[in-house]
Structure formats: C-alpha cells, structure tokens
Write a protein that holds these residues in place. Structure first.
Motif, short mmCIF file in Angstrom:
data_model
loop_
_atom_site.label_atom_id
_atom_site.label_comp_id
_atom_site.label_asym_id
_atom_site.label_seq_id
_atom_site.Cartn_x
_atom_site.Cartn_y
_atom_site.Cartn_z
N HIS A 120 52.30 10.74 17.61
CA HIS A 120 52.71 9.97 16.06
C HIS A 120 53.98 10.92 15.32
CE1 HIS A 120 49.79 6.89 16.82
NE2 HIS A 120 48.91 7.61 17.20
N HIS A 138 54.14 10.79 11.80
CA HIS A 138 53.43 11.36 10.78
C HIS A 138 53.32 12.78 11.24
CE1 HIS A 138 52.45 7.41 9.76
NE2 HIS A 138 52.04 7.80 8.55
N GLY A 159 48.32 11.73 5.85
CA GLY A 159 48.92 12.03 7.09
C GLY A 159 48.33 10.98 8.24
N ARG A 160 48.19 11.59 9.38
CA ARG A 160 47.44 10.63 10.50
C ARG A 160 45.91 10.82 10.16
NH1 ARG A 160 45.01 12.82 15.23
NH2 ARG A 160 44.49 11.00 16.50
N ILE A 161 45.37 9.76 10.05
CA ILE A 161 43.98 9.71 9.42
C ILE A 161 43.03 10.02 10.70
CG2 ILE A 161 42.14 7.95 8.35
CD1 ILE A 161 44.63 8.77 6.52
N THR A 192 51.15 0.40 3.69
CA THR A 192 50.54 0.32 5.24
C THR A 192 49.44 0.76 5.60
OG1 THR A 192 51.77 2.57 5.55
CG2 THR A 192 53.12 0.82 5.77
N VAL A 249 38.51 6.78 19.36
CA VAL A 249 39.29 6.96 17.98
C VAL A 249 39.91 5.97 17.83
CG1 VAL A 249 40.61 8.21 16.25
CG2 VAL A 249 39.13 9.42 18.03
N ASP A 254 42.79 4.32 15.16
CA ASP A 254 43.51 4.74 13.97
C ASP A 254 44.72 3.88 13.78
OD1 ASP A 254 44.60 6.19 11.86
OD2 ASP A 254 45.22 7.87 13.36
N ALA A 278 47.88 1.76 11.10
CA ALA A 278 48.31 1.18 10.05
C ALA A 278 48.01 -0.17 9.94
CB ALA A 278 49.94 1.52 9.83
N LYS A 337 57.36 4.89 11.71
CA LYS A 337 57.93 4.37 13.11
C LYS A 337 59.25 3.69 12.71
CE LYS A 337 53.95 5.34 15.68
NZ LYS A 337 52.59 4.67 16.26
N ASN A 339 47.68 9.01 -1.62
CA ASN A 339 46.63 8.21 -0.67
C ASN A 339 45.32 8.42 -1.32
OD1 ASN A 339 48.33 9.04 2.33
ND2 ASN A 339 47.97 7.16 1.41
N GLY A 349 42.28 5.92 21.40
CA GLY A 349 42.24 7.22 21.39
C GLY A 349 42.63 8.10 22.60
N GLU A 386 46.50 8.76 22.74
CA GLU A 386 46.88 10.22 22.11
C GLU A 386 46.38 11.22 22.90
OE1 GLU A 386 45.70 7.50 20.66
OE2 GLU A 386 46.98 6.84 19.41
N1 LIG Z 1 48.55 8.33 5.57
C1 LIG Z 1 49.09 7.02 5.43
O1 LIG Z 1 49.50 6.54 4.14
C2 LIG Z 1 49.28 6.49 6.55
C3 LIG Z 1 49.93 5.23 6.70
C4 LIG Z 1 49.90 4.19 7.70
C5 LIG Z 1 49.48 4.94 8.82
N2 LIG Z 1 49.19 6.17 8.79
C6 LIG Z 1 49.10 6.69 10.31
O2 LIG Z 1 50.04 6.26 11.07
C7 LIG Z 1 49.67 6.49 12.45
C8 LIG Z 1 50.19 5.49 13.28
O3 LIG Z 1 49.74 4.25 13.25
P1 LIG Z 1 50.20 2.91 14.05
O4 LIG Z 1 49.51 1.64 13.22
O5 LIG Z 1 51.74 3.13 14.36
O6 LIG Z 1 49.10 3.33 15.32
P2 LIG Z 1 49.50 2.53 16.84
O7 LIG Z 1 50.25 1.20 16.60
O8 LIG Z 1 50.20 3.64 17.65
O9 LIG Z 1 47.91 2.31 17.21
C9 LIG Z 1 47.06 3.37 17.33
C10 LIG Z 1 45.64 3.08 17.67
O10 LIG Z 1 45.74 2.14 18.80
C11 LIG Z 1 45.14 3.05 20.02
N3 LIG Z 1 46.00 2.42 21.18
C12 LIG Z 1 47.34 2.63 21.08
N4 LIG Z 1 48.04 2.03 22.35
C13 LIG Z 1 46.80 1.56 22.80
C14 LIG Z 1 46.63 0.88 24.37
N5 LIG Z 1 47.71 0.53 25.15
N6 LIG Z 1 45.35 0.67 24.59
C15 LIG Z 1 44.36 0.77 23.71
N7 LIG Z 1 44.52 1.33 22.64
C16 LIG Z 1 45.62 1.90 22.10
C17 LIG Z 1 45.51 4.40 19.64
O11 LIG Z 1 44.46 5.04 20.33
C18 LIG Z 1 45.26 4.23 18.43
O12 LIG Z 1 43.61 4.18 17.89
C19 LIG Z 1 48.11 6.56 12.15
O13 LIG Z 1 47.70 7.85 12.78
C20 LIG Z 1 47.90 6.17 10.96
O14 LIG Z 1 46.68 6.91 10.25
C21 LIG Z 1 49.29 7.08 7.66
#
Ligand SMILES: NC(=O)c1ccc[n+]([C@@H]2O[C@H](COP(=O)([O-])OP(=O)(O)OC[C@H]3O[C@@H](n4cnc5c(N)ncnc54)[C@H](O)[C@@H]3O)[C@@H](O)[C@H]2O)c1
Length: 368
Positions: free
Chosen positions: A49, A52, A126-128, A166, A182, A184, A186, A194, A277, A321, A324
C-alpha cells in the motif's frame, strides 16, 4: 495525464525505516514517535500500500508547517466507562495516537471481553490494517470505522461532487499460529493515495473509479490533483456504488460523530494540509464467546472458498489479507520500490524538515 516517470528503484525496508526515523527526529519527534511513524509507513509499503507509505511524508511535513500536525502528542483518555473509551488524539501523529488507543482497548478487552474505542482528532491514521493487526497480534478480533474528517474526495451515489472522505473500513480475525484474516479498504472505488501514485507514475486509474468536474467518468488521475477537480466514486462504482456509499456513511457517523469528533459538512471543511481521522474501533476477545470451534470453522471456510475452480485469467484465490502478506514477503526479500518522483518529494520534505543536502544525498545513494 502526468508525464510517465522512469521505473522505481528499490531500497531495503531497514534503510527506509532509518531514513524515516532520521527525518522525524530532525523535525523534533522523540525517538519513540519517530520509530512508530517509521514502523507504520514502512509496513504500509511492505504490504504493497504505497499510497499510505513513505509517500505520505511530504504531506505530513506540510501539515507540520501549517502548525496542524502536533509532534510528541499522545492519546488522552477523555471518558472511561469501562467497556467504552473515548480518546482524543490531540492532532498528534495518528501512528502514535492509534497505537496507544489500541493498547488501551486491548487491555480493557482482556478484562471485559470487549472494548469500544472512539478515537477522535488524530492526524492521519494511515493504513488501518496496521491497527487491526496490532489487535490480532494480541489475539483479538477487531473492526474499525474511520472517517477522514472535513476532507471530501468522494461523490455520494447519484451525486457529482466531493462530499465524503475515502473513509476506510477494516475488520480482522486472529488465528493462533497462522496469519489473521484482514479486510481493510477505502470505501472509495480506489484509495485517494492510489490516484496520487498513478499521477506520479503517469498511469491511468481503473475505469469506474473517477468522475471529472462535470460528473463524467474518466481514468485520468489528474482530476484529483489539478483544478478543475473531479471526484472518486464510492466502492462499487456505477453499478453497486449505493453499498459503498452506505458503508462510507456509517464510517462517517460511527468514526466522526460517535467518537465525539466531527463529520464532513459545510462548517468543517478542511482548509489546511492536515488530514484528520476519527476512528471507532470495537475490540473483542474471541474466547469470550461460547465458540470453541470458531477458529476451525473459520479455517474450514477459508479452505473451502480457496478451493473454488479458478475463473479465466485468475492466478489464485486470496483470503482477505493474503495479497498483503505475499507482497510483504517479496519486498522483504527484494526491497521496497519507490518511483523517482515520490523519492524526490520525500527528499524535498526531508530538507524542509531540516536534514542537510549531504544527509539527503546519502539516503539517495542507497537506492539501487
Ligand atoms: N487513513 C485514511 O484516511 C485512509 C483513507 C482511505 C484508505 N486508507 C487505507 O488505504 C489502504 C488501501 O485501501 P484500498 O481501498 O486501496 O485497498 P485495496 O483495494 O487494495 O483492498 C485491500 C483489501 O482487499 C483485499 N484484497 C485485495 N486484493 C484481493 C484479492 N485479489 N482477493 C481477495 N482479497 C483481496 C486485501 O487483503 C485488503 O483486505 C487501506 O490500508 C486503508 O486502510 C486510509
């Protein structure tokens, strides 16, 4: 679209960790704070990720310059009724506030079986998944609803402009001797970070993730970086976006309102570089249930779904999870890739934080 950059160089996780610690210690963080920030950002990169990871440092330095991010602040418990804790992050590093808030919640869940923690007013968390993994490592189930207070980037389902953050949702299930499950993500179709990474790399984002300022679908991440601004779609996009929008709304209300923080609306729109946040976490001891077979049942389910015949083009089926963990193993072995533009932005931030040119050069020399 932004001009494409040349390919990313790599740096070992240990060296990147040292660089991040040096930047924040130079900026004024106590060693433990610099350590927690580095632990979290580098772990985000290790899990893949990059949105983040260390690429957040320039924004944090800008927030510090705006006098928003407060160095060396700690999670402060403002209300304690036993199984419910309300904690204020004092605009300190989310990497410290959430770590400490989870420590409080885990301690309480050990005694009572469950603890709901409302954490408000923290700088970027960050990454929750990192916080869910902290709970899972201690043997606890957890789920987390988070809002990005006053920083709308996502259009509501049926709308055309930015109204919601998000807002990530995360849940984790620990398994003795095995990696936790896990989830996790957005609640936007893609994480905002991204689109920043895609913009820096001159690449498009997947179709269905963005609309432009006129509400038309686009794959160009420039609409998130340069005026006239567009918006992210909720997860589910044009077809299922009502579900992503609904989950984002619950993250906003549980995270922002129930924690005693704030939600996004006219009066709370963020005018600075701060990312605030608020998070409502529920931490549960699985042993508190009458469920001696819970783990075996969870494992049997994971094995069952992974045994599904592969769809055309699919390489394998992952449990939540698992992607990752796969990326982490590869990056621990081969180093973390950082594209040149992101590296330059981090270098500029390091200089702004007070590192010398010579020190910054010595880190750049470690890229390979
Ligand atoms: N702090 C903030 O304000 C904030 C805001 C938005 C997002 N975030 C973080 O950004 C990060 C990225 O978010 P995202 O939406 O881009 O994640 P993402 O679209 O990559 O999805 C991640 C989740 O989907 C699962 N996953 C991914 N590919 C998979 C597959 N092929 N098969 C099965 N499961 C799969 C992962 O294990 C994970 O649980 C997260 O860690 C989130 O916490 C933080």
């Amino acid at each position: 679209m932004n001009a494409p950059t040349t390919s990313a160089a790599r740096i070992s996780a240990a060296e990147l960790h040292e660089y991040v610690r040096a930047i924040w210690e130079q900026a004024g963080s106590a060693p433990r704070e610099a350590q927690l920030v580095a632990d979290h950002l580098v772990a985000a990169n290790l899990t893949g990720h990059d949105s983040h990871g260390v690429g957040m440092i320039p924004r944090y330095v800008d927030s510090l310059r705006d006098r928003e991010l407060q160095l060396n602040a700690h999670a402060s418990v403002v209300k304690d009724i036993g199984a419910v804790l309300t904690i204020d992050g004092g605009k300190g590093f989310g990497q410290v506030a959430a770590h400490e808030a989870m420590e409080h919640g885990i301690e309480r869940a050990k005694k009572l079986g469950v603890c709901a923690v409302g954490l408000r007013n923290a700088h970027h968390l960050g990454r929750i998944g990192h916080w869910a993994e902290q709970c899972a490592k201690a043997g606890f189930v957890s789920f987390h609803f988070v809002n990005v207070a006053g920083d709308p980037l996502v259009a509501p389902f049926g709308g055309t402009d930015r109204r919601i953050g998000t807002n990530p949702f995360c849940a984790a299930y620990p398994r003795a001797g095995k990696a936790p499950v896990v989830l996790d993500f957005a609640t936007s179709a893609v994480a905002y970070g991204k689109t920043r990474v895609a913009y820096n790399q001159g690449k498009p984002v997947p179709a269905g993730a963005l609309i432009d300022h006129a509400g038309k679908p686009t794959v160009d991440p420039t609409v998130m970086m340069e005026a006239p601004f567009g918006a992210l779609m909720p997860v589910g996009g044009l077809a299922g976006g009502h579900k992503g929008f609904g989950l984002a709304a619950m993250c906003e209300i549980f995270g922002g309102a129930l924690s005693g923080g704030y939600t996004t609306h006219d009066d709370t729109l963020q005018q600075t570089n701060a990312i605030i946040n608020c998070m409502m976490s529920v931490i549960v001891d699985p042993a508190a249930f009458d469920a001696p077979n819970a783990e075996a049942q969870a494992d049997a389910f994971v094995d069952w779904v992974k045994a599904s015949p592969l769809a055309e083009g699919a390489q394998r089926i992952y449990a939540p999870g698992e992607p990752e963990r796969v990326t982490r193993a590869e990056r621990e072995a081969n180093g973390i890739p950082v594209d040149p533009q992101t590296w330059q932005q981090i270098r500029d931030a390091a200089l702004a934080a007070g590192l010398s040119q010579q020190q910054a050069d010595s880190w750049s020399a470690r890229l390979r």
